[in-house]
Design an enzyme around this catalytic site. Structure first.
Site, mmCIF file in Angstrom:
data_model
loop_
_atom_site.group_PDB
_atom_site.id
_atom_site.type_symbol
_atom_site.label_atom_id
_atom_site.label_comp_id
_atom_site.label_asym_id
_atom_site.label_seq_id
_atom_site.Cartn_x
_atom_site.Cartn_y
_atom_site.Cartn_z
ATOM 1 N N HIS A 205 1.408 -2.253 -10.190
ATOM 2 C CA HIS A 205 1.149 -0.856 -9.812
ATOM 3 C C HIS A 205 2.035 0.169 -10.514
ATOM 4 O O HIS A 205 1.915 1.373 -10.273
ATOM 5 C CB HIS A 205 1.313 -0.680 -8.297
ATOM 6 C CG HIS A 205 2.753 -0.714 -7.872
ATOM 7 N ND1 HIS A 205 3.438 -1.879 -7.687
ATOM 8 C CD2 HIS A 205 3.635 0.285 -7.622
ATOM 9 C CE1 HIS A 205 4.680 -1.609 -7.344
ATOM 10 N NE2 HIS A 205 4.837 -0.305 -7.299
HETATM 11 C C1 UD1 Z 1 5.565 4.421 -4.746
HETATM 12 C C2 UD1 Z 1 6.975 4.444 -5.305
HETATM 13 C C3 UD1 Z 1 7.260 3.129 -6.025
HETATM 14 C C4 UD1 Z 1 6.961 1.927 -5.153
HETATM 15 C C5 UD1 Z 1 5.536 2.033 -4.644
HETATM 16 C C6 UD1 Z 1 5.146 0.886 -3.759
HETATM 17 C C7 UD1 Z 1 7.789 6.681 -5.974
HETATM 18 C C8 UD1 Z 1 8.126 7.525 -7.126
HETATM 19 N N1 UD1 Z 1 7.164 5.515 -6.263
HETATM 20 O O1 UD1 Z 1 4.662 4.394 -5.854
HETATM 21 O O2 UD1 Z 1 8.625 3.077 -6.390
HETATM 22 O O3 UD1 Z 1 7.127 0.736 -5.881
HETATM 23 O O4 UD1 Z 1 5.412 3.270 -3.934
HETATM 24 O O5 UD1 Z 1 3.818 0.982 -3.396
HETATM 25 O O6 UD1 Z 1 8.081 7.040 -4.855
HETATM 26 N N2 UD1 Z 1 -2.216 5.863 -2.300
HETATM 27 C C9 UD1 Z 1 -3.181 5.615 -1.360
HETATM 28 N N3 UD1 Z 1 -2.779 5.249 -0.110
HETATM 29 C C10 UD1 Z 1 -1.478 5.137 0.223
HETATM 30 C C11 UD1 Z 1 -0.501 5.408 -0.741
HETATM 31 C C12 UD1 Z 1 -0.884 5.771 -1.999
HETATM 32 O O7 UD1 Z 1 -4.363 5.685 -1.609
HETATM 33 O O8 UD1 Z 1 -1.181 4.800 1.383
HETATM 34 C C13 UD1 Z 1 -2.642 6.247 -3.671
HETATM 35 C C14 UD1 Z 1 -2.800 7.721 -3.832
HETATM 36 O O9 UD1 Z 1 -3.847 7.937 -4.703
HETATM 37 C C15 UD1 Z 1 -1.514 8.125 -4.501
HETATM 38 C C16 UD1 Z 1 -1.233 6.913 -5.363
HETATM 39 O O10 UD1 Z 1 -1.693 5.795 -4.597
HETATM 40 O O11 UD1 Z 1 -1.619 9.307 -5.222
HETATM 41 C C17 UD1 Z 1 0.202 6.731 -5.691
HETATM 42 O O12 UD1 Z 1 1.002 6.817 -4.513
HETATM 43 P P1 UD1 Z 1 2.498 7.384 -4.588
HETATM 44 O O13 UD1 Z 1 3.135 7.371 -3.270
HETATM 45 O O14 UD1 Z 1 2.512 8.643 -5.352
HETATM 46 O O15 UD1 Z 1 3.235 6.347 -5.522
HETATM 47 P P2 UD1 Z 1 3.109 4.757 -5.668
HETATM 48 O O16 UD1 Z 1 2.439 4.459 -6.941
HETATM 49 O O17 UD1 Z 1 2.581 4.097 -4.447
#
Ligand code: UD1
Length: 363
Positions: A205
Site C-alpha cells: 500500500h
Molecule cells: C496511512 C499511513 C501509513 C500507514 C497506513 C496503514 C500516513 C501518512 N500514512 O496510509 O503510514 O502504513 O496508513 O494503512 O499517515 N481509505 C479508505 N478507508 C479507510 C482509510 C483509507 O477507503 O478507512 C482510502 C482513502 O481513499 C484514502 C486512502 O485510502 O484517501 C489513503 O488513506 P490515508 O489515511 O491517506 O493513508 P494510507 O495510505 O492508509
C-alpha cells in the site's frame, strides 16, 4: 496523571491496546483515547477495537481522507478543542502517521507534554510522508520511547537529550504476544481452502509502490509470477484498490489465477495468515517486525527500511524494486529451506507497554 492517547490509522491500534491495558492497571493513571478517524472503514478501524479489546474512544474526530495537508490541518483544529477541554498531563502519540504529527504539534504548541512511542526510526528517505512525520514528532516530543538500537543511534546523532530517550521494546510485539495463541486457533487459512505453510501472504500500500501506473503494473507482474509457484493471499488496502481502478487495471487483477484477493483483514485473521505463511511479501513497516518476531521469511519491497534490525538479525530481506524474477528466485530459496530463521530483537518480549507506564509514573 491524565494521559490522552491518540490513534488514527490502522497500524496505531495494535500499539495502543497494550498501552491502554498497562495504564488501566495503574491507579495513578487516568487513560483516555482520541481516535482522529484518519482510517474510518469498519475493516480498517472498528474491527481492531473489538479484537484488541480497546474501549470505544472517548473522542472520535471523524476526519477521514483528503490531501496530507487537509488531513493534518483538520486533525489539528479538532484536537485543539479536545485539549482545551481535557488539559491532560501527557499526550501520547504512536508511530508515524499524519495523526501522530498533527496531535503532537497541537500539544507542543499548548505546552502539554508529549510522549512518542516508536521514536527514532529513520528510513533516510524524505519522500516518504512517514519519514517527515517521524523527524518532526521526535523533535518536539518530551519523552521518546524506542523499539530498536538503530532508533537510539539515530536520536543520539540528531542530538536528542539522552534523558528524554528510553529503549523500551516494541508495543506492537506486546499485542502479538498477547494474541498469538488466539490467532493460532483461528481457521482463517483453512477457510480459504489453503494449507498452513502453503501460500504467500502479500500486503502492498505504500505510495512509492501503488500510486503510479508503472508501480501497479510491476505489482501485477509480481503477483502473476509468484502465483505460478505458490498461491498468493492478498488482503488489499483501499488505497491500492482505488488506484488499480483509477488506472483501469482492476480486470487484470481479477484474472490472476491462484490469487486469493481479500478485503482488509482483522488483526487476528492477519496474524493467523502471517503465522502460517511460507513467505510474506510486503511494503508495510509493522509487518517487517511481526514476521521477524514470528520467524517467518519476509521480503520487503522498498528502497530502505526504518526498521533495520528486522534485516540484520530478523527474517526480513529488502528487495529494492518490484522485480518479479528476483522475488521468484528468493521464494524458491525459501521453499528449499534455505533462508535465515533470524532472532528476536532485544526487549521484544511483550512488556514494552509496562516499561512505558513505569517511566511515565516515575518522571
Ligand atoms: C496511512 C499511513 C501509513 C500507514 C497506513 C496503514 C500516513 C501518512 N500514512 O496510509 O503510514 O502504513 O496508513 O494503512 O499517515 N481509505 C479508505 N478507508 C479507510 C482509510 C483509507 O477507503 O478507512 C482510502 C482513502 O481513499 C484514502 C486512502 O485510502 O484517501 C489513503 O488513506 P490515508 O489515511 O491517506 O493513508 P494510507 O495510505 O492508509
Amino acid at each position: 496523571m491524565k494521559i490522552l492517547s491518540v490513534v488514527g490509522a490502522r497500524p496505531n491500534f495494535m500499539k495502543m491496546a497494550p498501552l491502554h491495558r498497562a495504564f488501566q492497571k495503574r491507579s495513578g493513571i487516568e487513560s483516555k483515547i482520541v481516535h482522529t478517524g484518519q482510517h474510518y472503514d469498519a475493516r480498517m478501524s472498528e474491527v481492531f477495537f473489538e479484537q484488541l479489546e480497546l474501549p470505544k474512544p472517548n473522542y472520535y474526530l471523524g476526519i477521514g481522507g483528503g490531501s496530507h495537508t487537509q488531513q493534518t490541518a483538520k486533525i489539528m483544529l479538532a484536537f485543539e478543542k479536545i485539549l482545551e477541554k481535557e488539559q491532560p498531563d501527557w499526550v501520547l502519540v504512536v508511530g508515524d502517521v499524519n495523526s501522530t504529527i498533527a496531535c503532537a504539534l497541537v500539544a507542543a504548541k499548548m505546552q502539554i507534554l508529549v510522549a512518542h512511542v516508536e521514536a527514532g526510526l529513520r528510513s533516510g528517505d524524505r519522500k516518504m510522508p512517514e519519514e517527515i512525520n517521524r523527524i518532526l514528532t521526535d523533535s518536539i516530543s518530551d519523552l521518546l520511547f524506542v523499539t530498536e538500537q538503530a532508533g537510539m543511534d539515530n536520536l543520539s546523532r540528531e542530538g536528542a537529550p539522552p534523558e528524554k530517550v528510553f529503549f523500551v521494546g516494541n508495543c506492537m510485539i506486546d499485542a502479538l504476544v498477547h494474541y498469538r495463541d488466539r490467532a493460532a486457533q483461528a481457521d482463517t487459512v483453512l477457510k480459504l481452502g489453503l494449507q498452513p505453510k502453503g501460500y504467500a501472504l502479500m500486503t502492498m500500500h505504500r505510495p512509492s509502490n501503488v500510486d503510479t501506473l508503472e508501480g501497479l503494473v510491476m505489482l501485477l507482474q509480481l503477483m502473476e509470477r509468484i502465483s505460478k509457484c505458490l498461491p498468493v493471499v492478498f488482503p488489499i488496502h483501499p488505497r491500492t484498490l482505488n488506484n488499480l481502478e483509477r488506472f483501469g487495471l482492476r480486470a487484470r487483477l481479477f484474472h490472476i489465477k491462484n490469487l486469493h484477493l481479500l478485503e482488509p483483514q482483522g488483526y487476528i485473521e492477519c496474524l493467523s495468515l502471517m503465522q502460517n505463511a511460507t513467505v510474506v511479501l510486503t511494503d508495510s513497516g509493522g509487518i517487517q517486525e511481526e514476521t521477524t518476531f514470528l520467524q517467518v521469511p519476509c521480503l520487503t519491497f522498498r528502497q530502505t527500511t526504518e526498521r533495520p534490525v528486522t534485516v540484520s538479525i530478523g527474517s526480513n530481506e529488502m528487495i529494492t524494486d518490484l522485480d518479479p524474477e528476483l522475488a521468484h528466485t528468493k521464494i524458491r530459496q525459501i521453499l528449499a529451506g534455505n533462508w535465515k530463521t533470524g532472532q528476536i530483537p532485544p526487549l521484544w518480549d511483550g512488556h514494552a507497554a509496562e516499561r512505558i507506564a513505569d517511566i511515565l509514573e516515575a518522571v
